[in-house]
Design a protein around this motif. Structure first.
Motif, PDB file in Angstrom:
ATOM      1  N   TYR A 114       0.790  -1.235   0.000  1.00  0.00           N
ATOM      2  CA  TYR A 114       0.000   0.000   0.000  1.00  0.00           C
ATOM      3  C   TYR A 114       0.826   1.291   0.000  1.00  0.00           C
ATOM      4  CZ  TYR A 114      -4.341  -2.631   0.586  1.00  0.00           C
ATOM      5  OH  TYR A 114      -5.410  -3.468   0.394  1.00  0.00           O
ATOM      6  N   ASP A 115       2.086   1.211  -0.422  1.00  0.00           N
ATOM      7  CA  ASP A 115       2.865   2.448  -0.554  1.00  0.00           C
ATOM      8  C   ASP A 115       2.162   3.443  -1.464  1.00  0.00           C
ATOM      9  OD1 ASP A 115       4.845   1.538   1.096  1.00  0.00           O
ATOM     10  OD2 ASP A 115       6.436   1.550  -0.407  1.00  0.00           O
ATOM     11  N   ASN A 116       1.450   2.940  -2.470  1.00  0.00           N
ATOM     12  CA  ASN A 116       0.768   3.830  -3.421  1.00  0.00           C
ATOM     13  C   ASN A 116      -0.230   4.753  -2.732  1.00  0.00           C
ATOM     14  OD1 ASN A 116      -0.689   1.275  -3.022  1.00  0.00           O
ATOM     15  ND2 ASN A 116      -2.216   2.121  -4.429  1.00  0.00           N
ATOM     16  N   LEU A 117      -0.802   4.304  -1.608  1.00  0.00           N
ATOM     17  CA  LEU A 117      -1.800   5.112  -0.914  1.00  0.00           C
ATOM     18  C   LEU A 117      -1.179   6.293  -0.168  1.00  0.00           C
ATOM     19  CD1 LEU A 117      -4.190   2.320   0.439  1.00  0.00           C
ATOM     20  CD2 LEU A 117      -4.362   3.669  -1.674  1.00  0.00           C
ATOM     21  N   LEU A 118       0.141   6.254   0.035  1.00  0.00           N
ATOM     22  CA  LEU A 118       0.798   7.387   0.679  1.00  0.00           C
ATOM     23  C   LEU A 118       0.739   8.632  -0.208  1.00  0.00           C
ATOM     24  CD1 LEU A 118       3.963   5.639   2.161  1.00  0.00           C
ATOM     25  CD2 LEU A 118       2.038   6.565   3.456  1.00  0.00           C
ATOM     26  N   HIS A 119       0.609   8.425  -1.508  1.00  0.00           N
ATOM     27  CA  HIS A 119       0.549   9.555  -2.441  1.00  0.00           C
ATOM     28  C   HIS A 119      -0.854  10.155  -2.518  1.00  0.00           C
ATOM     29  CE1 HIS A 119       4.524   8.313  -3.691  1.00  0.00           C
ATOM     30  NE2 HIS A 119       4.068   7.110  -3.997  1.00  0.00           N
ATOM     31  N   ASN A 127      21.674  19.733  12.792  1.00  0.00           N
ATOM     32  CA  ASN A 127      20.734  20.047  11.710  1.00  0.00           C
ATOM     33  C   ASN A 127      19.672  18.973  11.511  1.00  0.00           C
ATOM     34  OD1 ASN A 127      22.343  22.403  10.792  1.00  0.00           O
ATOM     35  ND2 ASN A 127      23.850  20.836  10.271  1.00  0.00           N
ATOM     36  N   ALA A 128      19.768  17.885  12.267  1.00  0.00           N
ATOM     37  CA  ALA A 128      18.856  16.754  12.083  1.00  0.00           C
ATOM     38  C   ALA A 128      17.501  17.027  12.712  1.00  0.00           C
ATOM     39  CB  ALA A 128      19.468  15.485  12.666  1.00  0.00           C
ATOM     40  N   SER A 129      16.463  16.483  12.089  1.00  0.00           N
ATOM     41  CA  SER A 129      15.104  16.677  12.590  1.00  0.00           C
ATOM     42  C   SER A 129      14.203  15.589  12.038  1.00  0.00           C
ATOM     43  CB  SER A 129      14.572  18.060  12.195  1.00  0.00           C
ATOM     44  OG  SER A 129      14.476  18.165  10.779  1.00  0.00           O
ATOM     45  N   LEU A 130      12.960  15.615  12.464  1.00  0.00           N
ATOM     46  CA  LEU A 130      11.962  14.662  11.980  1.00  0.00           C
ATOM     47  C   LEU A 130      10.726  15.418  11.513  1.00  0.00           C
ATOM     48  CD1 LEU A 130      11.479  11.434  12.006  1.00  0.00           C
ATOM     49  CD2 LEU A 130       9.964  11.940  13.924  1.00  0.00           C
ATOM     50  N   GLY A 131      10.272  15.128  10.296  1.00  0.00           N
ATOM     51  CA  GLY A 131       8.994  15.664   9.847  1.00  0.00           C
ATOM     52  C   GLY A 131       9.074  16.795   8.842  1.00  0.00           C
ATOM     53  N   ILE A 132       7.985  16.971   8.123  1.00  0.00           N
ATOM     54  CA  ILE A 132       7.918  17.975   7.066  1.00  0.00           C
ATOM     55  C   ILE A 132       7.831  19.391   7.611  1.00  0.00           C
ATOM     56  CG2 ILE A 132       5.380  17.825   6.840  1.00  0.00           C
ATOM     57  CD1 ILE A 132       5.808  18.223   3.792  1.00  0.00           C
ATOM     58  N   ASP A 159       3.980  12.834   1.431  1.00  0.00           N
ATOM     59  CA  ASP A 159       3.558  11.435   1.480  1.00  0.00           C
ATOM     60  C   ASP A 159       4.364  10.553   2.438  1.00  0.00           C
ATOM     61  OD1 ASP A 159       4.757  12.621  -0.665  1.00  0.00           O
ATOM     62  OD2 ASP A 159       4.063  11.220  -2.171  1.00  0.00           O
ATOM     63  N   TYR A 160       5.671  10.418   2.205  1.00  0.00           N
ATOM     64  CA  TYR A 160       6.451   9.494   3.031  1.00  0.00           C
ATOM     65  C   TYR A 160       6.770  10.050   4.417  1.00  0.00           C
ATOM     66  CZ  TYR A 160       6.820   6.067  -0.651  1.00  0.00           C
ATOM     67  OH  TYR A 160       6.518   5.103  -1.584  1.00  0.00           O
ATOM     68  N   TYR A 161       6.517  11.319   4.630  1.00  0.00           N
ATOM     69  CA  TYR A 161       6.621  11.859   5.992  1.00  0.00           C
ATOM     70  C   TYR A 161       5.544  11.257   6.895  1.00  0.00           C
ATOM     71  CZ  TYR A 161      10.147  15.522   5.222  1.00  0.00           C
ATOM     72  OH  TYR A 161      11.310  16.212   4.981  1.00  0.00           O
ATOM     73  N   LYS A 162       4.471  10.710   6.281  1.00  0.00           N
ATOM     74  CA  LYS A 162       3.402  10.095   7.077  1.00  0.00           C
ATOM     75  C   LYS A 162       3.903   8.870   7.840  1.00  0.00           C
ATOM     76  CE  LYS A 162      -0.175  11.329   3.663  1.00  0.00           C
ATOM     77  NZ  LYS A 162      -1.125  10.769   2.660  1.00  0.00           N
ATOM     78  N   VAL A 163       4.960   8.266   7.322  1.00  0.00           N
ATOM     79  CA  VAL A 163       5.542   7.089   7.982  1.00  0.00           C
ATOM     80  C   VAL A 163       6.925   7.487   8.484  1.00  0.00           C
ATOM     81  CG1 VAL A 163       4.221   5.241   6.916  1.00  0.00           C
ATOM     82  CG2 VAL A 163       6.092   6.255   5.642  1.00  0.00           C
ATOM     83  N   TRP A 172      15.448   6.781  -1.100  1.00  0.00           N
ATOM     84  CA  TRP A 172      14.954   7.387  -2.343  1.00  0.00           C
ATOM     85  C   TRP A 172      13.537   7.863  -2.095  1.00  0.00           C
ATOM     86  CZ3 TRP A 172      15.524   4.675  -7.778  1.00  0.00           C
ATOM     87  CH2 TRP A 172      15.009   5.520  -8.773  1.00  0.00           C
ATOM     88  N   VAL A 173      13.329   9.145  -2.238  1.00  0.00           N
ATOM     89  CA  VAL A 173      11.997   9.722  -2.141  1.00  0.00           C
ATOM     90  C   VAL A 173      11.948  10.852  -3.153  1.00  0.00           C
ATOM     91  CG1 VAL A 173      12.498  11.491  -0.392  1.00  0.00           C
ATOM     92  CG2 VAL A 173      10.243  10.397  -0.415  1.00  0.00           C
ATOM     93  N   ALA A 174      10.762  11.284  -3.512  1.00  0.00           N
ATOM     94  CA  ALA A 174      10.600  12.263  -4.598  1.00  0.00           C
ATOM     95  C   ALA A 174      11.611  13.409  -4.508  1.00  0.00           C
ATOM     96  CB  ALA A 174       9.188  12.830  -4.579  1.00  0.00           C
ATOM     97  N   GLY A 175      12.563  13.431  -5.454  1.00  0.00           N
ATOM     98  CA  GLY A 175      13.512  14.524  -5.550  1.00  0.00           C
ATOM     99  C   GLY A 175      14.798  14.363  -4.784  1.00  0.00           C
ATOM    100  N   PHE A 176      14.966  13.263  -4.039  1.00  0.00           N
ATOM    101  CA  PHE A 176      16.163  13.073  -3.223  1.00  0.00           C
ATOM    102  C   PHE A 176      16.673  11.640  -3.309  1.00  0.00           C
ATOM    103  CE2 PHE A 176      13.983  16.578  -1.029  1.00  0.00           C
ATOM    104  CZ  PHE A 176      15.023  17.483  -0.834  1.00  0.00           C
TER     105      PHE A 176
END
Length: 399
Positions: free
Chosen positions: A143-148, A211-216, A260-264, A345-349
């Motif tokens: 269900y990775d597709n549902l993250l989008h 500089n490290a953190s968690l989340g969008i 999207d992937y910030y949700k997980v 690997w995530v959109a753009g990175f």
């Protein structure tokens, strides 16, 4: 055997072993190669670090934070780590288990009671350790597709009742993101802090990962951030390479950071700079035992499930002889040495990180474009480093 003979021949030209001159030459040639690859693919920006023992022996930044070249990448520029985030989630979860705050044999349904599968009783068999090692028995990337989509995590979890496991837990490998995200409820139920606060208090702050953190939200608040780029097109340049193939120019498009992937968060929620990753490598090499204990590192890097598909990775195949997944880390046998590794690997990175306890070295690289050049760069690093820093080989040559 042939590899070892070649290494011995090469080592004769590297005497004395790993001298300052040889290491300096290696760093210079590797820097040239990284810049060459990023230029060939027209990648906007990137950064890499090499550590040896408890010291950063090379750290370099290339290019800019965006296509418009508005700001140069520096040591503190923040990138998304994507799945390299799993190394942090596994570390914190295993820490808590060693402190008896949770049990890795706990079923995930203890913390996510609405998690069910199509097969009766199957969900109850999936334990925290199975999530950590991607050995839950679920189909890969369930269900990775549902993250989008604009779905909440509760709604996505509710869909799992349609999935039939492809094997029993611990019997097969199936890489997960959403299921990995289910570690967060377990982490937060085990003590009074949020996952973000716990990660800050137990990892980022003690290791001075400033500089490290968690989340969008945190990512958007920071000013010195790399912007993501996705491939728009490849344009023929009219030139040919040495093999007569068309040389193409890669055209990238700057996009917004996707939520999207910030949700997980345990699977892909960490942001960090190259200087942060250098410190993370040093700690995982065992040089910060007050933060990451030897017993913790040993548990994280114990092979749990075989990952045969990795043996066919482009640029890596031919050098890998075995591949497993531990807790949040891949364990490769690379040219006779174990390499503890993960990519993201995530959109753009894209991000790559790895270290060798045998060689006492580590390497990390981040780029702000979705390019496979990163695989080539990382594999080339380990091919060269596995000889240059091989202490056993040096002893054989001297004797």
């Amino acid at each position: 055997m042939l590899f070892r003979i070649n290494c011995l021949i090469l080592a004769l030209f590297l005497t004395p072993y790993s001298s300052a001159n040889n290491v300096s030459q290696f760093k210079k040639s590797f820097s040239t190669e990284v810049k060459k690859q990023l230029k060939a693919y027209n990648i906007p920006g990137g950064a890499y670090a090499i550590v040896q023992n408890d010291t950063i022996i090379a750290m370099e930044t290339i290019g800019h934070t965006d296509k418009a070249k508005s700001h140069q990448v520096d040591y503190n520029t923040v990138f998304r780590l994507a799945s390299v985030s799993k190394t942090f989630a596994a570390t914190v979860t295993t820490m808590l288990a060693q402190e008896k705050r949770l049990n890795l044999s706990d079923p995930i349904t203890k913390y996510v009671p609405n998690f069910t599968l199509a097969t009766d009783g199957a969900a109850q068999k999936i334990q925290l350790k199975h999530l950590l090692s991607h050995s839950s028995g679920l189909m890969p990337n369930a269900y990775d597709n549902l993250l989008h989509e604009n779905w909440t995590m509760d709604k996505i979890i509710g869909r799992f009742d349609r999935i039939t496991p492809i094997c029993q837990p611990e019997k097969c490998y199936g890489y997960q993101n959403i299921a990995y995200g289910l570690l967060q409820p377990a982490i937060e139920a085990s003590q009074s802090k949020s996952y973000a606060t716990l990660l800050q208090d137990r990892v980022f702050t003690p290791l001075n990962m400033t500089n490290a953190s968690l989340g969008i939200d945190v990512y958007k608040e920071k000013e010195n951030t790399a912007k993501p780029h996705i491939l728009r097109k490849r344009v023929k340049t009219g030139k040919k390479d040495s093999q007569g193939r068309d040389i193409r120019k890669y055209v990238w498009r700057t996009v917004k950071v996707a939520p999207d992937y910030y949700k997980v968060a345990p699977a892909a929620g960490v942001n960090a700079s190259i200087s942060d990753l250098a410190k993370w490598l040093i700690a995982n090499l065992g040089h910060k035992p007050e933060v990451l204990s030897p017993s913790l590192l040993a548990e994280l890097t114990t092979p749990r499930i075989r990952t045969k598909k990795d043996l066919r990775r482009r640029f890596w195949r031919g050098h890998l002889t075995d591949a497993h997944y531990g807790y949040g880390w891949r364990i490769y046998q690379f040219e006779g040495h174990p390499i503890i590794y993960h990519s993201g690997w995530v959109a753009g990175f894209r991000a790559d990180i790895g270290y060798s306890p045998d060689l006492d070295i580590g390497f990390a690289i981040v780029i702000n474009a979705e390019s496979n050049a990163i695989n080539k760069i990382s594999s080339q690093f380990w091919i060269q480093a596995s000889t240059l820093f091989d202490k056993k080989l040096a002893k054989q040559v001297k004797s």
